[in-house]
Scaffold this motif. Structure first.
Motif, PDB file in Angstrom:
ATOM      1  N   UNK A 130      -4.201  54.418  -7.802  1.00  0.00           N
ATOM      2  CA  UNK A 130      -3.169  53.810  -8.159  1.00  0.00           C
ATOM      3  C   UNK A 130      -3.315  52.657  -9.345  1.00  0.00           C
ATOM      4  N   UNK A 131      -4.354  51.987  -9.178  1.00  0.00           N
ATOM      5  CA  UNK A 131      -4.563  50.656 -10.201  1.00  0.00           C
ATOM      6  C   UNK A 131      -5.175  51.251 -11.593  1.00  0.00           C
ATOM      7  N   UNK A 132      -5.339  52.438 -11.876  1.00  0.00           N
ATOM      8  CA  UNK A 132      -5.845  52.870 -13.109  1.00  0.00           C
ATOM      9  C   UNK A 132      -5.295  52.117 -14.281  1.00  0.00           C
ATOM     10  N   UNK A 133      -3.967  51.968 -14.228  1.00  0.00           N
ATOM     11  CA  UNK A 133      -3.100  51.435 -15.236  1.00  0.00           C
ATOM     12  C   UNK A 133      -3.718  49.973 -15.899  1.00  0.00           C
ATOM     13  N   UNK A 134      -4.151  49.234 -14.865  1.00  0.00           N
ATOM     14  CA  UNK A 134      -4.620  47.929 -15.154  1.00  0.00           C
ATOM     15  C   UNK A 134      -6.136  47.870 -15.398  1.00  0.00           C
ATOM     16  N   UNK A 135      -6.867  48.741 -14.495  1.00  0.00           N
ATOM     17  CA  UNK A 135      -8.154  48.554 -14.471  1.00  0.00           C
ATOM     18  C   UNK A 135      -9.207  49.589 -14.907  1.00  0.00           C
ATOM     19  N   UNK A 170      -0.240  43.033 -19.415  1.00  0.00           N
ATOM     20  CA  UNK A 170      -1.285  43.348 -18.572  1.00  0.00           C
ATOM     21  C   UNK A 170      -1.481  43.085 -16.888  1.00  0.00           C
ATOM     22  N   UNK A 171      -0.294  42.377 -16.710  1.00  0.00           N
ATOM     23  CA  UNK A 171       0.061  41.867 -15.275  1.00  0.00           C
ATOM     24  C   UNK A 171       0.499  43.263 -14.335  1.00  0.00           C
ATOM     25  N   UNK A 172       0.746  44.204 -15.126  1.00  0.00           N
ATOM     26  CA  UNK A 172       1.256  45.354 -14.176  1.00  0.00           C
ATOM     27  C   UNK A 172      -0.127  45.799 -13.699  1.00  0.00           C
ATOM     28  N   UNK A 173      -0.299  46.134 -12.468  1.00  0.00           N
ATOM     29  CA  UNK A 173      -1.353  46.719 -11.672  1.00  0.00           C
ATOM     30  C   UNK A 173      -0.992  48.140 -11.259  1.00  0.00           C
ATOM     31  N   UNK A 174       0.268  48.592 -10.954  1.00  0.00           N
ATOM     32  CA  UNK A 174       0.521  49.969 -10.772  1.00  0.00           C
ATOM     33  C   UNK A 174       1.917  50.131 -11.068  1.00  0.00           C
ATOM     34  N   UNK A 175       2.383  51.465 -11.389  1.00  0.00           N
ATOM     35  CA  UNK A 175       3.634  51.894 -11.803  1.00  0.00           C
ATOM     36  C   UNK A 175       3.795  53.272 -11.424  1.00  0.00           C
ATOM     37  N   UNK A 206       7.659  52.565  -7.847  1.00  0.00           N
ATOM     38  CA  UNK A 206       7.027  51.434  -7.371  1.00  0.00           C
ATOM     39  C   UNK A 206       6.383  50.780  -8.406  1.00  0.00           C
ATOM     40  N   UNK A 207       6.754  49.346  -8.622  1.00  0.00           N
ATOM     41  CA  UNK A 207       6.036  48.572  -9.789  1.00  0.00           C
ATOM     42  C   UNK A 207       5.263  47.418  -8.946  1.00  0.00           C
ATOM     43  N   UNK A 208       4.174  46.928  -9.284  1.00  0.00           N
ATOM     44  CA  UNK A 208       3.391  45.955  -8.833  1.00  0.00           C
ATOM     45  C   UNK A 208       2.690  45.159 -10.036  1.00  0.00           C
TER      46      UNK A 208
END
Length: 480
Positions: A160-165, A254-259, A288-290
């Protein structure tokens, strides 16, 4: 499946190498190593080898090489494409080499934000070791309590954290690998930047154990976020969800860790796991946004202002912000529960598709239309990591349909979904890998040049084709 047996002489030699508890040859004791997490795939093995050190891995590989014995590396066996079990592709049987006894955290270097671990370390233990040093290892998977970091590397896991990391490929600093001839390649350096020629670790990341056995992993750590904000949203369409994502990428950077996006049809699947599941919104599409950041950032205000604007512009129909960590975990339990709910319901078509982010609504619409038109009575369920273009499109058979009939129809549905994805220039595997279940379609879709390059690598590193035969490449194919 043909039943193969290991000779007593070979068994004795392996037991001498690996000691007590290092070899499992009894059928009942091997059973847990021969079925994947989904229960869809069952395999066989001559024996399960459980080396307790890197030197023992080397010794086992050398002996197997001398004997011409096929080897299947296995981590936590949580994969979904039969990459770590022999489902009949090793012509004369294979031994499984389980890394579960290589389970030490070697070094946590908080100053340089790196961690070294044995390949058999459970992902959750790696995450916990990082957290103990006030750091974050961001790989987050539903199977993190049982999957192993070496298997994550071998399959280039996502989550789930690929978007950011990024994928695991982006999180690895170095690897330690036992090559098919038993030699050890140590690719550890601790360096974030190292431009000395070929980046050899990339050969083994995502190679699914076909080029060697990963025995150690060195990963990047990150500062532990001081603040995390989570919101559960209701939207009218997947088109709206992608439009919202585009705005979030600019408004929250880049503060989005999951979408994550979830079709409303998935809610009943989550309730199969927990009938008391409370869904925060009622809408055709759920998001779900984190966001996460350092403690000094006013993250709450950022998210509230962004969502207020989105609602004012009628992009978001409903929104609930988590008021506590417990409420945020309840939101995520819906996302995790729907996956488990599919498994509880029994056999189903499970895909792992990737398209350009802008093509996600088209992919889902075409896939739903295809299922409704050509396979009436089957239930479509769309969800996934929208921020990186990864959609898990599942199709569940009508209740009461006999499993053999469901599997036959399911194969046709899978082919249709792959055709839709390919027409959009997408990929049949976003994060789960190829394994054995997708090897033929993967191979058939390659260009001649691609096949030649892949075959050249395989022949150079594993000329005797003993490493995980049938995985990634069909066992009967000529690679070059």
């Amino acid at each position: 499946m043909t039943i193969h047996r290991i000779s007593s002489d070979v068994l004795t030699a392996l037991e001498h190498l690996l000691g007590q508890g290092g070899v499992v040859a009894d059928a009942a004791d091997m059973a847990k190593y021969l079925v994947d997490w989904s229960g869809d795939h069952h395999g066989g093995a001559l024996a399960v080898l459980k080396p307790a050190s890197v030197a023992e891995v080397q010794a086992a590989v050398r002996l197997c090489g001398t004997l011409g014995q096929a080897m299947i590396p296995q981590g936590g066996n949580t994969g979904l494409v039969a990459g770590a079990i022999d489902i009949g592709t090793a012509a004369h049987g294979a031994v499984i080499i389980s890394l579960e006894r290589l389970n030490r955290i070697r070094v946590v270097d908080a100053d340089n934000f790196t961690l070294q671990a044995d390949a058999g370390c459970i992902l959750q233990h790696v995450k916990d070791a990082a957290e103990d040093q006030d750091c974050l290892f961001p790989l987050a998977l539903g199977a993190q309590g049982s999957c192993q970091i070496g298997g994550n590397a071998a399959s280039n896991a996502g989550g789930v954290n690929v978007l950011r990391y990024g994928m695991v490929r982006d999180l690895i600093v170095g690897l330690e690998v036992v090559l098919p001839d038993g030699e050890l390649w140590n690719g550890f350096s601790g360096l974030r930047k190292d431009n000395r020629g070929y980046d050899l670790k990339q050969l083994f990341i995502g190679a699914e154990g076909t080029l060697g056995i990963i025995t150690g992993v060195e990963v990047k750590l990150f500062p532990k976020p001081g603040k995390v904000e989570t919101a559960y949203l209701g939207l009218r369409s997947f088109e709206a969800a992608i439009a919202l994502f585009r705005q979030a990428r600019r408004g929250c950077s880049d503060l989005i860790s999951a979408f994550e996006i979830i079709g409303a049809e998935c809610m009943d699947l989550a309730r199969l796991v927990d009938p008391n599941t409370v869904v925060p919104v009622t809408a055709p599409v759920h998001v779900l946004i984190e966001l996460s950041s350092g403690a000094v950032v006013d993250l709450r205000t950022l998210l509230v202002d962004f969502l207020a604007n989105a609602m004012e512009n009628e992009l978001v129909a409903d929104a609930v912000l988590a008021e506590s960590g417990a409420q945020a975990r309840a939101f995520w339990a819906i996302r995790e529960g729907l996956v488990e709910g599919q498994a509880k319901r029994g056999y189903h078509v499970r895909t792992d598709l990737s398209v350009r982010i802008s093509d996600i609504p088209t992919l889902i619409a075409r896939a739903r239309d295809f299922v409704a038109r050509d396979h009436p009575g089957w239930l479509s369920a769309a969800y996934g990591h929208a921020g990186d273009g990864n959609i898990h499109f599942s199709v569940l058979p009508p209740l009461g349909l006999a499993e053999p009939d469901a599997r036959t129809r399911g194969a046709a549905i899978t082919t249709g979904l792959y055709d839709i994805t390919n027409a959009l220039g997408g990929s049949i595997s976003a994060e789960h890998g190829i394994g054995r279940t997708r090897s033929r379609v993967y191979w058939a879709g390659m260009s001649p040049v691609h096949r030649r390059l892949v075959g050249t690598l395989k022949d150079a590193l594993d000329p005797n084709r003993l490493m995980n035969p049938g995985c990634l490449f069909p066992a009967t194919e000529t690679l070059s």
